[in-house]
Structures are given as C-alpha cells and as structure tokens.
Enzyme design. Structure first.
Site, PDB file in Angstrom:
ATOM      1  N   MET A  71       0.576  -1.315   0.146  1.00  0.00           N
ATOM      2  CA  MET A  71      -0.146   0.027  -0.100  1.00  0.00           C
ATOM      3  C   MET A  71       0.863   1.109  -0.094  1.00  0.00           C
ATOM      4  O   MET A  71       1.494   1.349   1.098  1.00  0.00           O
ATOM      5  CB  MET A  71      -1.063  -0.046   1.345  1.00  0.00           C
ATOM      6  CG  MET A  71      -0.854   1.388   1.576  1.00  0.00           C
ATOM      7  SD  MET A  71      -2.226   1.449   3.161  1.00  0.00           S
ATOM      8  CE  MET A  71      -1.628   1.619   4.402  1.00  0.00           C
ATOM      9  N   PRO A  72       1.268   1.013  -1.584  1.00  0.00           N
ATOM     10  CA  PRO A  72       1.826   3.249  -0.834  1.00  0.00           C
ATOM     11  C   PRO A  72       1.411   4.224  -1.215  1.00  0.00           C
ATOM     12  O   PRO A  72       0.404   4.553  -0.746  1.00  0.00           O
ATOM     13  CB  PRO A  72       2.520   3.566  -3.034  1.00  0.00           C
ATOM     14  CG  PRO A  72       2.427   2.611  -3.433  1.00  0.00           C
ATOM     15  CD  PRO A  72       0.864   1.389  -2.280  1.00  0.00           C
ATOM     16  N   VAL A  73       1.676   5.309   0.470  1.00  0.00           N
ATOM     17  CA  VAL A  73       1.396   5.945   0.896  1.00  0.00           C
ATOM     18  C   VAL A  73       2.285   7.403   0.091  1.00  0.00           C
ATOM     19  O   VAL A  73       3.170   7.476   0.137  1.00  0.00           O
ATOM     20  CB  VAL A  73       1.014   6.131   2.672  1.00  0.00           C
ATOM     21  CG1 VAL A  73       0.723   7.615   2.814  1.00  0.00           C
ATOM     22  CG2 VAL A  73       0.495   5.108   2.990  1.00  0.00           C
TER      23      VAL A  73
END
Length: 75
Positions: free
Chosen positions: A1-3
């Site tokens: 999950m890239p932020v």
C-alpha cells in the site's frame, strides 16, 4: 500500500489537487504494478509563514509569488 505525501504552499484549487491525486495514483500504480485503489495520497497545504528555505521564512523570501500551477491559469 503506497502512501504518497505532498507538502506544498497553499493556494491550489480543488481541481488542481484532484488532478494531482489522479496522476500520482495512476503513475505510481503503473510503475509499481500495484492496484490504484491501494494507493493513498496525502496533500498538505502549508502557509509560507510556516515554511523556511535558505535561512528565511518563505513568506519573506517569496512575498508575492504564487504557486507555479496557479500562475498557469489551470483549474
């Protein structure tokens, strides 16, 4: 999950922010091979008086300068 966290001077329109989130999400998904729905983008508007550069407050260093995207007239 890239932020992805983007800090920038305040002053962009909602449409500019919407486009930025869409493009950052799409390109991150393309490059990383993850699903676009798993990408979160955090936009933080910062007042120039709360940002320093080169030993000066940006409100002093750039008193009349508008964000580059705003100057282009895009909305």
């Amino acid at each position: 999950m890239p932020v992805i966290k983007v800090e920038m001077f305040e002053g962009r329109t909602t449409d500019q922010k919407r486009e930025l989130v869409e493009v950052l999400s799409r390109e991150t998904a393309r490059i990383t091979g993850c699903d676009v729905d798993s990408i979160y983008v955090i936009l933080e508007d910062v007042k120039k008086s709360n940002w320093g550069a080169g030993g000066m407050l940006c409100s002093d260093k750039f008193p009349d300068e508008k964000p580059a995207m705003e100057e282009s007239g895009r909305e």
